[in-house]
Design an enzyme around this catalytic site. Structure first.
Site, PDB file in Angstrom:
ATOM      1  N   LYS A  31       0.845  -1.184   0.000  1.00 46.71           N
ATOM      2  CA  LYS A  31       0.000   0.000   0.000  1.00 46.71           C
ATOM      3  C   LYS A  31       0.885   1.239   0.000  1.00 46.71           C
ATOM      4  O   LYS A  31       1.756   1.386   0.860  1.00 46.71           O
ATOM      5  CB  LYS A  31      -0.906  -0.002   1.229  1.00 46.71           C
ATOM      6  N   ASP A  58      -3.415   4.283  -1.812  1.00 49.15           N
ATOM      7  CA  ASP A  58      -4.321   4.707  -0.735  1.00 49.15           C
ATOM      8  C   ASP A  58      -4.252   6.214  -0.572  1.00 49.15           C
ATOM      9  O   ASP A  58      -3.624   6.724   0.354  1.00 49.15           O
ATOM     10  CB  ASP A  58      -3.903   3.971   0.552  1.00 49.15           C
ATOM     11  N   LYS A  60      -7.164   8.052  -0.776  1.00 44.69           N
ATOM     12  CA  LYS A  60      -8.476   8.419  -0.212  1.00 44.69           C
ATOM     13  C   LYS A  60      -9.023   9.685  -0.868  1.00 44.69           C
ATOM     14  O   LYS A  60      -9.276  10.696  -0.176  1.00 44.69           O
ATOM     15  CB  LYS A  60      -8.370   8.624   1.302  1.00 44.69           C
ATOM     16  N   ASP A  63     -13.211  14.701  -3.313  1.00 44.09           N
ATOM     17  CA  ASP A  63     -13.240  15.990  -4.003  1.00 44.09           C
ATOM     18  C   ASP A  63     -14.478  16.000  -4.891  1.00 44.09           C
ATOM     19  O   ASP A  63     -15.276  15.059  -4.847  1.00 44.09           O
ATOM     20  CB  ASP A  63     -11.928  16.139  -4.827  1.00 44.09           C
ATOM     21  N   THR A 122     -10.369   4.202  10.750  1.00 45.40           N
ATOM     22  CA  THR A 122     -10.243   3.310  11.916  1.00 45.40           C
ATOM     23  C   THR A 122      -9.613   4.014  13.125  1.00 45.40           C
ATOM     24  O   THR A 122      -9.551   3.438  14.204  1.00 45.40           O
ATOM     25  CB  THR A 122      -9.427   2.051  11.555  1.00 45.40           C
ATOM     26  N   ARG A 213       2.575  -0.635  10.771  1.00 49.31           N
ATOM     27  CA  ARG A 213       3.611  -0.629  11.806  1.00 49.31           C
ATOM     28  C   ARG A 213       3.972  -1.987  12.396  1.00 49.31           C
ATOM     29  O   ARG A 213       5.163  -2.217  12.649  1.00 49.31           O
ATOM     30  CB  ARG A 213       3.238   0.394  12.899  1.00 49.31           C
TER      31      ARG A 213
HETATM   32  O1  C5P Z   1       0.519   1.098  10.933  1.00 45.62           O
HETATM   33  P1  C5P Z   1      -0.886   0.605  10.762  1.00 45.62           P
HETATM   34  O2  C5P Z   1      -1.007  -0.916  10.726  1.00 45.62           O
HETATM   35  O3  C5P Z   1      -1.859   1.257  11.720  1.00 45.62           O
HETATM   36  O4  C5P Z   1      -1.276   1.112   9.293  1.00 45.62           O
HETATM   37  C1  C5P Z   1      -2.583   1.079   8.787  1.00 45.62           C
HETATM   38  C2  C5P Z   1      -2.575   1.716   7.429  1.00 45.62           C
HETATM   39  O5  C5P Z   1      -3.909   1.694   6.904  1.00 45.62           O
HETATM   40  C3  C5P Z   1      -2.139   3.177   7.413  1.00 45.62           C
HETATM   41  O6  C5P Z   1      -1.414   3.360   6.196  1.00 45.62           O
HETATM   42  C4  C5P Z   1      -3.417   3.966   7.366  1.00 45.62           C
HETATM   43  O7  C5P Z   1      -3.283   5.172   6.649  1.00 45.62           O
HETATM   44  C5  C5P Z   1      -4.344   3.014   6.606  1.00 45.62           C
HETATM   45  N1  C5P Z   1      -5.773   3.178   6.846  1.00 45.62           N
HETATM   46  C6  C5P Z   1      -6.327   3.109   8.111  1.00 45.62           C
HETATM   47  N2  C5P Z   1      -7.676   3.284   8.288  1.00 45.62           N
HETATM   48  C7  C5P Z   1      -8.474   3.496   7.234  1.00 45.62           C
HETATM   49  C8  C5P Z   1      -7.925   3.548   5.936  1.00 45.62           C
HETATM   50  C9  C5P Z   1      -6.547   3.379   5.775  1.00 45.62           C
HETATM   51  O8  C5P Z   1      -5.616   2.876   9.080  1.00 45.62           O
HETATM   52  N3  C5P Z   1      -9.772   3.590   7.412  1.00 45.62           N
END
Ligand code: C5P
Length: 238
Positions: A31, A58, A60, A63, A122, A213
């Site tokens: 991603k 990603d 998002k 617009d 989330t 992460r």
């Molecule tokens: O580090 P972590 O596992 O929290 O990363 C989650 C990834 O998913 C991040 O890149 C974040 O921008 C993305 N994301 C998210 N929630 C959403 C959409 C995308 O955490 N609703």
């Protein structure tokens, strides 16, 4: 493990390339989000896609429909495998995104990317929804936006693992549910509020997991990815 997508949330193409090189073959795709894209631009997306990697772009998009259509067409030309928009941009915007992906793929003889919608980030929870003027329950808001995305012709949604069940019941089995917020027992939640383990999310019916992460900040990202992939295979086999 095809369903495991790794968020390359780093600042440089060199770091992203190094991670992709270590994780290729273990995970199902990468991603590229706003952090890396803003630092390094579209060439990295093209580079990964031309190597055969599945790239979830990603960004998002949120617009007016004409602008989102142009952005989705550009993502299609880059070779993105999946792109996303905010469902709260409304049905006209999502229909424009769908039409742009289909139209540009046909025009440029490229595969059509999956177009999915973010329901509710989330990192938000029931306590923080009123901050942005939403008085509905989290579940009702996610269900409403997922239904709108489906009615607008999109392929699926990004949602917390806790909402998979409600989305599946409303939108059916073919609708993709992509779930970030994946954390194991020993992982730091960070800014994620609505988390679940990879195995739990798959068992709940997730189509794809997005993990950042817990893999990219691990001392050994390859070992961390292997551990999560093994956990996923175990669920798939059971
Ligand atoms: O580090 P972590 O596992 O929290 O990363 C989650 C990834 O998913 C991040 O890149 C974040 O921008 C993305 N994301 C998210 N929630 C959403 C959409 C995308 O955490 N609703």
């Amino acid at each position: 493990m095809d369903q495991l997508l790794v968020a390359l949330d780093v600042d440089t193409a060199a770091e992203a390339r190094a991670l992709a090189d270590r994780l290729r073959g273990i995970v199902g795709g990468f991603k590229v989000g706003s952090r890396l894209f803003t630092s390094e631009g579209p060439s990295l997306v093209e580079e990964l896609a031309s190597r055969g990697d599945r790239v979830f772009l990603d960004l998002k998009f949120h617009d007016i429909p004409n602008t989102v259509a142009g952005a989705v067409a550009a993502a299609t030309r880059l070779g993105a495998w999946m792109v996303n928009v905010h469902a709260s941009g409304g049905s006209a915007m999502m229909r424009a995104a769908r039409a742009a992906a289909d139209g540009e793929a046909a025009r440029a003889s490229r595969p059509t990317p999956l177009v999915i919608a973010v329901t509710v980030l989330t990192s938000l929870d029931q306590q923080t929804l009123p901050e942005i003027g939403l008085e509905a329950s989290m579940t009702a808001q996610v269900e409403r936006l997922a239904a709108l995305a489906e009615a607008s012709g999109l392929d699926g949604v990004v949602a917390s693992p806790h909402e998979i069940d409600i989305i599946r019941r409303r939108c059916g089995r073919r609708f993709a549910v992509v779930t970030p917020g994946i954390r194991g027992a020993g992982d730091q939640p960070g800014d994620q509020r609505r988390t679940m383990s990879a195995a739990e999310a798959l068992a709940a019916g997730a189509s794809y997991l997005v993990v950042g992460r817990p893999i990219i900040a691990a001392a050994d990202p390859r070992a961390a990815a292997e551990r999560i992939a093994a956990e996923c295979r175990h669920v798939a086999a059971s």
